[in-house]
Design an enzyme around this catalytic site. Structure first.
Site, PDB file in Angstrom:
ATOM      1  N   TYR A  33      59.021  56.452  41.934  1.00 15.30           N
ATOM      2  CA  TYR A  33      58.445  56.214  40.613  1.00 15.30           C
ATOM      3  C   TYR A  33      59.340  55.315  39.779  1.00 15.30           C
ATOM      4  O   TYR A  33      60.491  55.062  40.146  1.00 15.30           O
ATOM      5  CB  TYR A  33      58.204  57.549  39.890  1.00 15.30           C
ATOM      6  CG  TYR A  33      59.449  58.228  39.360  1.00 15.30           C
ATOM      7  CD1 TYR A  33      60.342  58.854  40.226  1.00 15.30           C
ATOM      8  CD2 TYR A  33      59.748  58.228  37.999  1.00 15.30           C
ATOM      9  CE1 TYR A  33      61.488  59.476  39.739  1.00 15.30           C
ATOM     10  CE2 TYR A  33      60.897  58.851  37.506  1.00 15.30           C
ATOM     11  CZ  TYR A  33      61.760  59.470  38.381  1.00 15.30           C
ATOM     12  OH  TYR A  33      62.893  60.072  37.902  1.00 15.30           O
ATOM     13  N   LYS A 148      64.773  56.045  43.722  1.00 17.44           N
ATOM     14  CA  LYS A 148      64.154  56.752  42.588  1.00 17.44           C
ATOM     15  C   LYS A 148      62.958  57.547  43.100  1.00 17.44           C
ATOM     16  O   LYS A 148      61.798  57.153  42.962  1.00 17.44           O
ATOM     17  CB  LYS A 148      63.757  55.769  41.483  1.00 17.44           C
ATOM     18  CG  LYS A 148      63.542  56.467  40.142  1.00 17.44           C
ATOM     19  CD  LYS A 148      63.619  55.499  38.999  1.00 17.44           C
ATOM     20  CE  LYS A 148      63.203  56.102  37.673  1.00 17.44           C
ATOM     21  NZ  LYS A 148      63.991  57.261  37.257  1.00 17.44           N
ATOM     22  N   GLU A 181      76.220  61.497  37.097  1.00 16.96           N
ATOM     23  CA  GLU A 181      75.293  60.941  36.095  1.00 16.96           C
ATOM     24  C   GLU A 181      74.627  62.114  35.388  1.00 16.96           C
ATOM     25  O   GLU A 181      75.000  63.279  35.609  1.00 16.96           O
ATOM     26  CB  GLU A 181      74.272  60.002  36.744  1.00 16.96           C
ATOM     27  CG  GLU A 181      73.403  60.652  37.799  1.00 16.96           C
ATOM     28  CD  GLU A 181      72.460  59.666  38.502  1.00 16.96           C
ATOM     29  OE1 GLU A 181      71.951  58.737  37.860  1.00 16.96           O
ATOM     30  OE2 GLU A 181      72.225  59.852  39.710  1.00 16.96           O
ATOM     31  N   LEU A 206      71.752  56.784  40.553  1.00 18.26           N
ATOM     32  CA  LEU A 206      70.675  55.816  40.355  1.00 18.26           C
ATOM     33  C   LEU A 206      71.214  54.609  39.586  1.00 18.26           C
ATOM     34  O   LEU A 206      71.935  54.775  38.595  1.00 18.26           O
ATOM     35  CB  LEU A 206      69.527  56.459  39.556  1.00 18.26           C
ATOM     36  CG  LEU A 206      68.314  55.539  39.433  1.00 18.26           C
ATOM     37  CD1 LEU A 206      67.538  55.486  40.745  1.00 18.26           C
ATOM     38  CD2 LEU A 206      67.401  55.996  38.306  1.00 18.26           C
TER      39      LEU A 206
HETATM   40  N1  PDD Z   1      65.038  58.757  34.414  1.00 18.14           N
HETATM   41  N2  PDD Z   1      69.679  58.612  36.446  1.00 18.14           N
HETATM   42  C1  PDD Z   1      68.617  59.363  36.784  1.00 18.14           C
HETATM   43  C2  PDD Z   1      68.817  60.478  37.756  1.00 18.14           C
HETATM   44  C3  PDD Z   1      67.348  59.101  36.228  1.00 18.14           C
HETATM   45  O1  PDD Z   1      66.288  59.859  36.572  1.00 18.14           O
HETATM   46  C4  PDD Z   1      67.210  58.041  35.292  1.00 18.14           C
HETATM   47  C5  PDD Z   1      65.881  57.695  34.690  1.00 18.14           C
HETATM   48  C6  PDD Z   1      68.352  57.290  34.952  1.00 18.14           C
HETATM   49  C7  PDD Z   1      68.276  56.145  33.989  1.00 18.14           C
HETATM   50  O2  PDD Z   1      67.573  55.062  34.563  1.00 18.14           O
HETATM   51  P1  PDD Z   1      66.816  53.982  33.656  1.00 18.14           P
HETATM   52  O3  PDD Z   1      67.815  53.434  32.703  1.00 18.14           O
HETATM   53  O4  PDD Z   1      66.374  52.970  34.649  1.00 18.14           O
HETATM   54  O5  PDD Z   1      65.686  54.672  32.948  1.00 18.14           O
HETATM   55  C8  PDD Z   1      69.550  57.603  35.558  1.00 18.14           C
HETATM   56  C9  PDD Z   1      63.694  58.476  33.942  1.00 18.14           C
HETATM   57  C10 PDD Z   1      63.672  58.026  32.520  1.00 18.14           C
HETATM   58  C11 PDD Z   1      62.810  59.683  34.224  1.00 18.14           C
HETATM   59  O6  PDD Z   1      63.068  60.346  35.223  1.00 18.14           O
HETATM   60  O7  PDD Z   1      61.849  59.921  33.479  1.00 18.14           O
END
Ligand code: PDD
Length: 283
Positions: A33, A148, A181, A206
Site C-alpha cells: 500500500y 510497504k 522507526e 521503511l
Molecule cells: N505510514 N515507517 C512506517 C513503518 C510507516 O508505516 C510509515 C508510513 C512511515 C512514513 O512513511 P511516509 O513518510 O512515506 O508516509 C515510516 C503510513 C502513513 C500509514 O501506514 O498509514
C-alpha cells in the site's frame, strides 16, 4: 456525503465496495500500500510514492494492476469525486483472488483499491504546536520492513501499547537498544551539538517519503543531517525529537516514556522544518 472509492475498475460508494473473501490481501495480508497526502487539492510527493509502490510490488513478485499513467488518472479522479482539498489518499494492491494456498497462485489478477478521506492539516499543525508523547516498544517485526506491506500486526500492536501507555506514537527499539522507526513513522533526533540524526534506510526500516523530503529541506536550510543509529538513551538526551510521515508531516515528540525531551516543548529545528514542509506541494 458518502465517500466514493475505486475498486477493481469501478468508482462506487463505500457501502457498495467489496473485494472477494478469497482475496489474498484478506487471507494472508499479501498486499502492499501507499498513503499520500493531498494539500490544497495537490498531492505531496506522488511520484516517489509510486516509485516505492512499484518497488514493493517488484520485491514481492506481484503484478501491477495497471500502468503508472492510468493509475495517476484514477488517483486524480478519486480526489475529484470526493471533492477533497486536504486529505489522505490510500492505495492498496493485493495479489488478488485465489483458492487459499500459501504459495503464489499461477494466475491471479491483482486487486486495486483507492480511497480518499479528508484530513485537517490545521489540526495536524495544532498538534505539532504542542508536541506529542511517545512510548518505546520492542521492534518485533520481520526482516523486510523496506517493503510497504499491509502485514502490519506488529505495528498495530506497538501503536496500541503506546496508546494504552498514554502516548501518541510508539518508538520501536531493536534488540541492541537502537531506535529503528515509529509504528507508522520515521524517527529523528536533534543532538546536543545540533545535528539531525535518523536511522539509515538500509537498516530494515521503511524508506519514508516524508523522511526523504524533510532531509532535502534540512540540507537546503544548511542543517547538518547524519544518517545512523541512535539509542533510546541518545534520544532521551537529545535537544529535540520528532517523527515524520505523510499524515503527521514532522511532529515533535516532547516526552519519551514519561521523560521530557529538551525542555518538554517543540524545539526550533522541528518548527523550521514543519514550516518549510507545509509550503511544499507537487507542481
Ligand atoms: N505510514 N515507517 C512506517 C513503518 C510507516 O508505516 C510509515 C508510513 C512511515 C512514513 O512513511 P511516509 O513518510 O512515506 O508516509 C515510516 C503510513 C502513513 C500509514 O501506514 O498509514
Amino acid at each position: 456525503m458518502s465517500r466514493i472509492v475505486y475498486v477493481n475498475g469501478s468508482y462506487v460508494p463505500t457501502s457498495e465496495a467489496y473485494v472477494h473473501i478469497n482475496d489474498r490481501g484478506y487471507q494472508f495480508a499479501d498486499g502492499v500500500y501507499e498513503g499520500v497526502s493531498v494539500r490544497g487539492g495537490k498531492t505531496i510527493d506522488l511520484e516517489p510514492h509510486l516509485d516505492r509502490l512499484w518497488r514493493s510490488m517488484t520485491e514481492l513478485d506481484m503484478s501491477a494492476p495497471m500502468g503508472r499513467a492510468p493509475m495517476r488518472l484514477v488517483l486524480k479522479e478519486v480526489i475529484r469525486r470526493n471533492r477533497v482539498a486536504d486529505g489522505f489518499l490510500y492505495l492498496q494492491v493485493t495479489r488478488g483472488e485465489a483458492v487459499r494456498d500459501h504459495a503464489f497462485p499461477e494466475v491471479s489478477i491483482p486487486s486495486f483499491v483507492v480511497t480518499c478521506r479528508r484530513l485537517s492539516f490545521d489540526a495536524v499543525r495544532a498538534r505539532a504546536a504542542k508536541g506529542v508523547a511517545a512510548s518505546t516498544q520492542p521492534d518485533i517485526r520481520w526482516g523486510r520492513c523496506d517493503i510497504k506491506s499491509t502485514s502490519l500486526l506488529p505495528n498495530i500492536l506497538a501503536k496500541q501499547a503506546a496508546r494504552e501507555a498514554g502516548a501518541f506514537e510508539a518508538v520501536l527499539v531493536d534488540k541492541d537498544g537502537f531506535v529503528t522507526e515509529g509504528s507508522s513513522t520515521n524517527i529523528w533526533i536533534v543532538t546536543k551539538d545540533g545535528k539531525l540524526q535518523t536511522r539509515t534506510i538500509e537498516d530494515n526500516i521503511l524508506a519514508g517519503i516524508t523522511r526523504a523530503r524533510v532531509k532535502t529541506i534540512a540540507e537546503g536550510l544548511q542543517m547538518a543531517v547524519e544518517e545512523g543509529r541512535f539509542t533510546v538513551e541518545d534520544a532521551k538526551d537529545a535537544q529535540e525529537m520528532f517523527f515524520t510521515s505523510s499524515t503527521s508531516c514532522a511532529m515533535p515528540i516532547v516526552e519519551l516514556d514519561g521523560q521530557k525531551i529538551g525542555d518538554g516543548t517543540p524545539g526550533p529545528v522541528a518548527q523550521r522544518l514543519i514550516d518549510a514542509y507545509f509550503s511544499y506541494t507537487d507542481d
